[in-house]
Design an enzyme around this catalytic site. Sequence first.
Site, PDB file in Angstrom:
ATOM      1  N   ASP A  22       0.773  -1.255   0.000  1.00 45.90           N
ATOM      2  CA  ASP A  22       0.000   0.000   0.000  1.00 45.90           C
ATOM      3  C   ASP A  22       0.804   1.306   0.000  1.00 45.90           C
ATOM      4  O   ASP A  22       1.783   1.440   0.733  1.00 45.90           O
ATOM      5  CB  ASP A  22      -0.886   0.088   1.259  1.00 45.90           C
ATOM      6  N   GLU A 195     -10.373  -2.596   4.565  1.00 50.75           N
ATOM      7  CA  GLU A 195      -9.040  -2.051   4.833  1.00 50.75           C
ATOM      8  C   GLU A 195      -8.892  -0.674   4.183  1.00 50.75           C
ATOM      9  O   GLU A 195      -9.638  -0.306   3.286  1.00 50.75           O
ATOM     10  CB  GLU A 195      -7.952  -2.973   4.255  1.00 50.75           C
TER      11      GLU A 195
HETATM   12  C1  FRU Z   1      -3.658  -3.817   2.878  1.00 55.74           C
HETATM   13  C2  FRU Z   1      -2.991  -4.186   4.191  1.00 55.74           C
HETATM   14  C3  FRU Z   1      -3.347  -3.191   5.246  1.00 55.74           C
HETATM   15  C4  FRU Z   1      -2.210  -3.301   6.212  1.00 55.74           C
HETATM   16  C5  FRU Z   1      -1.044  -3.547   5.283  1.00 55.74           C
HETATM   17  C6  FRU Z   1       0.034  -4.404   5.845  1.00 55.74           C
HETATM   18  O1  FRU Z   1      -3.001  -4.258   1.746  1.00 55.74           O
HETATM   19  O2  FRU Z   1      -3.366  -5.500   4.560  1.00 55.74           O
HETATM   20  O3  FRU Z   1      -4.615  -3.403   5.828  1.00 55.74           O
HETATM   21  O4  FRU Z   1      -2.028  -2.148   6.976  1.00 55.74           O
HETATM   22  O5  FRU Z   1      -1.573  -4.135   4.116  1.00 55.74           O
HETATM   23  O6  FRU Z   1       1.133  -4.447   5.016  1.00 55.74           O
END
Ligand code: FRU
Length: 480
Positions: A22, A195
């Site tokens: 992300d 998320e």
């Molecule tokens: C989304 C996620 C988020 C988390 C991150 C961990 O892709 O699962 O929810 O903060 O990646 O790398």
Amino acid sequence: PYYNELYRPQFHFTPDQNWMNDPNGLVYYKGEYHLFYQYNPKGNTWGNMSWGHAVSKDLLHWEHLDVAMKPDELGMIFSGSIVVDKHNTSGLFKKGSGGLVAIFTHAGDTQQQSIAYSEDNGITWNKYNGNPVIENPGIADFRDPKVFWHDDTNKWVMVIAAGKRIQLYSSQNLKNWEYMSEFGEGMGAQGGVWECPDLFEIPVDGNPNHTKWVLQVDLNPGAVAGGSGGQYFVGAFDGKTFKTEQKAEEINWVDYGKDFYAAQSWDNTQQRRIWMAWMNNWDYAEKIPTSPWRSAMTLPREVGLKTTEKGEILLTQKPIQEMKKIREKKHQLKNRNIQSDNIKFPKIDGQTQEIVAEFELGTADEFGFYARKGDEEFTKIGYDVKREELFVDRTKSGQANFSENFSGIYAAPLKAAGNKVKMHIFVDRSSVEVFGNDGERVLTNQIFPKPTSEGLEVYAKNGEVHLSSLNVYKLDSTWK
Ligand code: FRU
């Protein structure tokens, strides 16, 4: 550095090496766009989650900087955001000064929210000694805080994912947070955990006096193309609760392709609302055949709202103006009738192209482009007239055997606008982004063709289509 490995994107952001997911902490500050991102400094799959860092003056040419935050005794550094604390509401800066404050998830035994601050424009970060600032309230998946300043009520607002809902918190100083409300029970797509939410106010039809709030929420799995993806809700926010007129069962997808996840918008960009997403899918993210890096970001896109003929309000995404800077050689066609004979463009062959096309429906029941075409492979970008769908077919686009979930055809509903269909396409070494009818629909997909598959053709099936105009540009690398 000039990146020239197999599949290395030429005008999309990638880390120099290792795993990325992300985008985090997107903020415009003192003339620079910051891009932080979920990063594994030690390997090419997910782990040791830290915040990588890059800056850009134009959202296109990026400079890689040192890793900004690494795991500590409270856990790994998961996704989050950054705000400009201009008036030192946090008291973390020297008297009379301000700076950047990051709000992120500490993922250890539980998921809790923490903050860090930077006194040197984002280069180095000090974690606050009172972390966490929000303890886990008994919800296993409690993460990805996005914070913004809410002018009308004079406070910081946090939107955060909590199970299959989002929650809203508020604060005066970024240290003490108060729970305000919750949104999402039984709303929209619920096939996976929610998320990476984002919440912002933007004009409708470009009218600054008529605005609405957009709540963007990702989910994994359960997205339109399978695996992970994003949805949005349009509504109102009064400083405490987010409300939408959308029916519970209605789902609005942000992108109909398979590779657009965890979009986050830049804070502090004034009139424009620009976001970027991770161009991958948790279905196969760790298996894509690239090294020494893994994953790219999508192009940054300007987000808007548009009223349709039916009176619905639709999210639009458009490539940012700055993209025009990397246009090179151009090939132009006007007012041509396309029949079953594909038109080839040998002069414009290549691995990086921008295609801007306007078609007028004729008798053909399908038309569009073959991109990255080689002897045995191609990526088809087409419009299906009967189904009224814009689609991307990557079943023959190249390497796909690394996962059973990769190969596929992805489609988005799209009505012709007064008999016209517009396609705006960006082809890179390992991706295709397609914007339909001025950003009403977008499909983002990775592809892994041979470097020698460089052809581009326009086609029509079972009849003819009128190509009102076509501009194809070769695009320059942003890494020179
Ligand atoms: C989304 C996620 C988020 C988390 C991150 C961990 O892709 O699962 O929810 O903060 O990646 O790398």
